[in-house]
Design a protein around this motif. Structure first.
Motif, PDB file in Angstrom:
ATOM      1  N   THR A  58       0.808  -1.214   0.000  1.00 19.57           N
ATOM      2  CA  THR A  58       0.000   0.000   0.000  1.00 19.57           C
ATOM      3  C   THR A  58       0.846   1.271   0.000  1.00 19.57           C
ATOM      4  O   THR A  58       0.303   2.368  -0.102  1.00 19.57           O
ATOM      5  N   THR A  59       2.164   1.146   0.118  1.00 20.17           N
ATOM      6  CA  THR A  59       3.043   2.315   0.200  1.00 20.17           C
ATOM      7  C   THR A  59       3.865   2.549  -1.060  1.00 20.17           C
ATOM      8  O   THR A  59       4.500   3.580  -1.185  1.00 20.17           O
ATOM      9  N   GLY A  60       3.894   1.576  -1.975  1.00 22.97           N
ATOM     10  CA  GLY A  60       4.724   1.696  -3.172  1.00 22.97           C
ATOM     11  C   GLY A  60       6.194   1.458  -2.896  1.00 22.97           C
ATOM     12  O   GLY A  60       7.048   1.810  -3.701  1.00 22.97           O
ATOM     13  N   ARG A  61       6.514   0.845  -1.767  1.00 27.51           N
ATOM     14  CA  ARG A  61       7.913   0.584  -1.413  1.00 27.51           C
ATOM     15  C   ARG A  61       8.251  -0.890  -1.578  1.00 27.51           C
ATOM     16  O   ARG A  61       7.370  -1.736  -1.632  1.00 27.51           O
ATOM     17  N   PHE A  62       9.550  -1.163  -1.648  1.00 28.10           N
ATOM     18  CA  PHE A  62      10.078  -2.520  -1.586  1.00 28.10           C
ATOM     19  C   PHE A  62      10.767  -2.702  -0.242  1.00 28.10           C
ATOM     20  O   PHE A  62      11.143  -1.721   0.407  1.00 28.10           O
ATOM     21  N   SER A  63      10.991  -3.952   0.171  1.00 28.29           N
ATOM     22  CA  SER A  63      11.723  -4.233   1.407  1.00 28.29           C
ATOM     23  C   SER A  63      12.668  -5.400   1.195  1.00 28.29           C
ATOM     24  O   SER A  63      12.422  -6.271   0.362  1.00 28.29           O
ATOM     25  N   ALA A  64      13.779  -5.375   1.948  1.00 29.47           N
ATOM     26  CA  ALA A  64      14.770  -6.456   1.880  1.00 29.47           C
ATOM     27  C   ALA A  64      15.304  -6.713   3.282  1.00 29.47           C
ATOM     28  O   ALA A  64      15.437  -5.790   4.091  1.00 29.47           O
ATOM     29  N   ASP A  65      15.631  -7.954   3.569  1.00 32.20           N
ATOM     30  CA  ASP A  65      16.206  -8.333   4.854  1.00 32.20           C
ATOM     31  C   ASP A  65      17.593  -7.714   5.003  1.00 32.20           C
ATOM     32  O   ASP A  65      18.344  -7.627   4.031  1.00 32.20           O
ATOM     33  N   LYS A  66      17.947  -7.293   6.197  1.00 33.55           N
ATOM     34  CA  LYS A  66      19.244  -6.654   6.417  1.00 33.55           C
ATOM     35  C   LYS A  66      20.406  -7.603   6.162  1.00 33.55           C
ATOM     36  O   LYS A  66      21.522  -7.162   5.903  1.00 33.55           O
ATOM     37  N   CYS A  95       4.498  -9.513   1.072  1.00 29.71           N
ATOM     38  CA  CYS A  95       4.894  -8.426   1.979  1.00 29.71           C
ATOM     39  C   CYS A  95       5.182  -9.029   3.351  1.00 29.71           C
ATOM     40  O   CYS A  95       4.544  -8.671   4.346  1.00 29.71           O
ATOM     41  N   ASN A  96       6.123  -9.962   3.415  1.00 24.44           N
ATOM     42  CA  ASN A  96       6.410 -10.672   4.656  1.00 24.44           C
ATOM     43  C   ASN A  96       7.339  -9.914   5.596  1.00 24.44           C
ATOM     44  O   ASN A  96       7.209 -10.024   6.810  1.00 24.44           O
ATOM     45  N   LEU A  97       8.306  -9.175   5.061  1.00 25.10           N
ATOM     46  CA  LEU A  97       9.247  -8.458   5.921  1.00 25.10           C
ATOM     47  C   LEU A  97       8.603  -7.253   6.591  1.00 25.10           C
ATOM     48  O   LEU A  97       8.855  -6.965   7.750  1.00 25.10           O
ATOM     49  N   TRP A  98       7.811  -6.528   5.839  1.00 25.57           N
ATOM     50  CA  TRP A  98       7.084  -5.377   6.354  1.00 25.57           C
ATOM     51  C   TRP A  98       5.734  -5.388   5.659  1.00 25.57           C
ATOM     52  O   TRP A  98       5.662  -5.458   4.439  1.00 25.57           O
ATOM     53  N   SER A  99       4.676  -5.326   6.407  1.00 26.97           N
ATOM     54  CA  SER A  99       3.337  -5.653   5.904  1.00 26.97           C
ATOM     55  C   SER A  99       2.830  -4.770   4.767  1.00 26.97           C
ATOM     56  O   SER A  99       1.899  -5.152   4.072  1.00 26.97           O
ATOM     57  N   ASN A 100       3.443  -3.603   4.534  1.00 26.43           N
ATOM     58  CA  ASN A 100       2.941  -2.731   3.470  1.00 26.43           C
ATOM     59  C   ASN A 100       3.968  -2.455   2.373  1.00 26.43           C
ATOM     60  O   ASN A 100       3.797  -1.538   1.583  1.00 26.43           O
ATOM     61  N   SER A 101       5.050  -3.247   2.335  1.00 23.11           N
ATOM     62  CA  SER A 101       6.113  -3.072   1.337  1.00 23.11           C
ATOM     63  C   SER A 101       6.476  -4.430   0.737  1.00 23.11           C
ATOM     64  O   SER A 101       6.668  -5.399   1.472  1.00 23.11           O
ATOM     65  N   GLU A 102       6.606  -4.496  -0.572  1.00 19.77           N
ATOM     66  CA  GLU A 102       6.841  -5.772  -1.253  1.00 19.77           C
ATOM     67  C   GLU A 102       8.266  -6.280  -1.065  1.00 19.77           C
ATOM     68  O   GLU A 102       9.235  -5.531  -1.172  1.00 19.77           O
ATOM     69  N   ASP A 103       8.406  -7.556  -0.785  1.00 22.11           N
ATOM     70  CA  ASP A 103       9.712  -8.199  -0.619  1.00 22.11           C
ATOM     71  C   ASP A 103      10.458  -8.243  -1.949  1.00 22.11           C
ATOM     72  O   ASP A 103       9.864  -8.533  -2.985  1.00 22.11           O
ATOM     73  N   VAL A 104      11.769  -7.970  -1.910  1.00 22.62           N
ATOM     74  CA  VAL A 104      12.593  -7.925  -3.117  1.00 22.62           C
ATOM     75  C   VAL A 104      13.045  -9.322  -3.525  1.00 22.62           C
ATOM     76  O   VAL A 104      13.475 -10.116  -2.702  1.00 22.62           O
ATOM     77  N   ARG A 105      12.945  -9.598  -4.808  1.00 18.96           N
ATOM     78  CA  ARG A 105      13.480 -10.818  -5.393  1.00 18.96           C
ATOM     79  C   ARG A 105      14.781 -10.521  -6.127  1.00 18.96           C
ATOM     80  O   ARG A 105      15.726 -11.279  -6.079  1.00 18.96           O
TER      81      ARG A 105
END
Length: 112
Positions: A58-66, A95-105
């Motif tokens: 819902t935020t238009g962001r991506f997320s990745a594990d540190k 969106c497993n890492l952060w509920s509103n940001s898509e996980d990066v492949r």
């Protein structure tokens, strides 16, 4: 028994196809915002062409594990600003890492 196995294989293949069908993609642009939360980095891409985002994003962001291979690439691209552009970022459709940001492949960074 054989019919059940064939049916199960068909259902699994449809699920795998549908999962990838809703994976987000961004081509071009640059990383304009980063943040860290709960052992993840979240980032926003500006100036790119985006498509296929899942409904959880819902935020238009991506997320990745540190601890992922993506973390340093994201930080480097952000630090370099306009000197590095994003070739392509693909998401997992989750969106497993952060509920509103898509996980990066996948993330590809190109120099201008």
């Amino acid at each position: 028994m054989k019919k059940i196995l064939v049916f199960n294989a068909m259902v699994l293949s449809l699920f795998a196809w549908s999962n990838n069908a809703f994976a987000g993609e961004s081509r071009g642009g640059y990383i304009s915002e980063i943040g860290t939360v709960n052992k993840a980095i979240v980032f926003r891409i500006t100036g790119g062409v985006e498509s296929g985002r899942p409904s959880c994003n819902t935020t238009g962001r991506f997320s990745a594990d540190k601890d992922s291979e993506h973390y340093q690439a994201i930080l480097t691209a952000f630090q370099m600003g306009t000197q590095i552009t994003l070739g392509q970022v693909l998401g997992l459709g989750t969106c497993n890492l952060w509920s509103n940001s898509e996980d990066v492949r996948w993330i590809e960074i190109n120099r201008k």
